[in-house]
Design a protein around this motif. Structure first.
Motif, PDB file in Angstrom:
ATOM      1  N   ASN A  94       0.818  -1.214   0.000  1.00  0.00           N
ATOM      2  CA  ASN A  94       0.000   0.000   0.000  1.00  0.00           C
ATOM      3  C   ASN A  94       0.850   1.261   0.000  1.00  0.00           C
ATOM      4  N   THR A 129       2.161   1.932  -3.479  1.00  0.00           N
ATOM      5  CA  THR A 129       1.097   2.481  -4.329  1.00  0.00           C
ATOM      6  C   THR A 129       0.780   3.912  -3.927  1.00  0.00           C
ATOM      7  N   ALA A 174       3.372   6.230  -5.256  1.00  0.00           N
ATOM      8  CA  ALA A 174       3.190   6.405  -6.704  1.00  0.00           C
ATOM      9  C   ALA A 174       2.023   7.347  -6.985  1.00  0.00           C
ATOM     10  N   ASN A 175       0.940   7.189  -6.221  1.00  0.00           N
ATOM     11  CA  ASN A 175      -0.205   8.087  -6.389  1.00  0.00           C
ATOM     12  C   ASN A 175       0.164   9.531  -6.082  1.00  0.00           C
ATOM     13  N   LEU A 220      -5.670   1.903  -3.834  1.00  0.00           N
ATOM     14  CA  LEU A 220      -5.839   1.618  -5.251  1.00  0.00           C
ATOM     15  C   LEU A 220      -5.003   2.578  -6.097  1.00  0.00           C
ATOM     16  N   PRO A 221      -4.401   2.102  -7.178  1.00  0.00           N
ATOM     17  CA  PRO A 221      -3.725   3.013  -8.102  1.00  0.00           C
ATOM     18  C   PRO A 221      -4.713   4.060  -8.628  1.00  0.00           C
ATOM     19  N   LEU A 222      -4.331   5.319  -8.600  1.00  0.00           N
ATOM     20  CA  LEU A 222      -5.114   6.462  -9.067  1.00  0.00           C
ATOM     21  C   LEU A 222      -6.290   6.788  -8.142  1.00  0.00           C
TER      22      LEU A 222
END
Length: 254
Positions: free
Chosen positions: A49, A52, A55-56, A159-161
């Motif tokens: 998590n 991710t 990255a977000n 969640l991605p994005l």
């Protein structure tokens, strides 16, 4: 374009369902709440998590944020508000269906008439006349419905994005993206490009909250943990609503 959108929805739903099956960890004690009833984070996937999440945040800082700023600069506030209301109105049928599935008849009744009045008097939802008539927007999503049906404990999942979620709510989002009735209407009407445009505009509009998140980030050492805690408390309020429980004093989330 329409077929690509359908395929991406199906792929996301499949990935989330696989994540749901892989995350079969022991549920937290006491239903995931402490002695005061506050939701305690259940985050067995924290290492993944956090990757991710980082990255977000990078995407928010370097792509989504600048695009949202350009959107706000180029589009007048009045037009932004009309588009926001119109997109929210397109989501009412999905809320209505979930309210029925949760046996929240009053909420379903309110949502039905909101959609009728806003789609007609409100000119395709561009004007939220229903709220002025006392018909406030209701909650209602597939994650809520799964909760009402007995899927109570679920690991936190970024969640991605899309950002903060749980495995259960992530699966629910995948189902919604695949089965969204409004999207199906546009698909059948050969309006896949309209679906794409609605998604982009809706995403840029929601990104208006990024500045508030950035301010919040400046004042904390562990922004991931803070956002996780605040999101879980607010999400629990919506989940409680699905089973007829009123939750008060929830912290606000940007």
């Amino acid at each position: 374009m329409a077929s690509m959108i359908r395929q991406s929805r199906a792929a996301l739903a499949a990935c989330l369902l696989m994540g749901f099956m892989l995350a079969g960890c022991a549920a937290p004690p006491n239903g995931g709440r402490d002695e005061l009833g506050v939701v305690e984070p259940w985050d067995p996937l924290e290492n993944v998590n956090r990757v991710t999440f980082d990255a977000n945040m990078w995407l928010n800082d370097n792509a989504i944020g600048p695009a949202a700023q350009a959107y706000r600069w180029a589009v007048p506030d009045y037009v932004q508000l009309r588009l926001r209301h119109g997109i929210e109105n397109l989501g009412e049928p999905l809320i209505f269906g979930n309210d029925l599935a949760q046996a929240r008849i009053k909420a379903a009744f309110t949502t039905f008439w909101r959609f009728v009045f806003n789609s007609t008097i409100g000119l395709a939802g561009m004007y939220d006349v229903a709220t002025d008539m006392g018909l406030t927007r209701q909650t209602g999503d597939v994650g809520q419905t799964l909760y009402a049906w007995g899927v109570r404990q679920s690991p936190y999942f970024v969640l991605p994005l899309f950002g903060p979620s749980t495995v259960r709510d992530g699966v629910g989002l995948g189902v919604e993206l695949w089965a969204d009735p409004t999207g199906r209407v546009f698909d059948h009407a050969d309006g896949g490009d309209a679906n794409y445009a609605i998604g982009v505009v809706g995403g840029l509009d929601k990104a208006r909250n990024l500045e508030t998140l950035n301010e919040l980030r400046k004042g904390t050492i562990d922004f991931y943990a803070l956002l996780r805690s605040v999101w879980l408390q607010n999400r629990q309020a919506a989940l409680d609503e699905a089973i007829g429980v009123t939750t008060n004093n929830m912290p606000e989330i940007p």
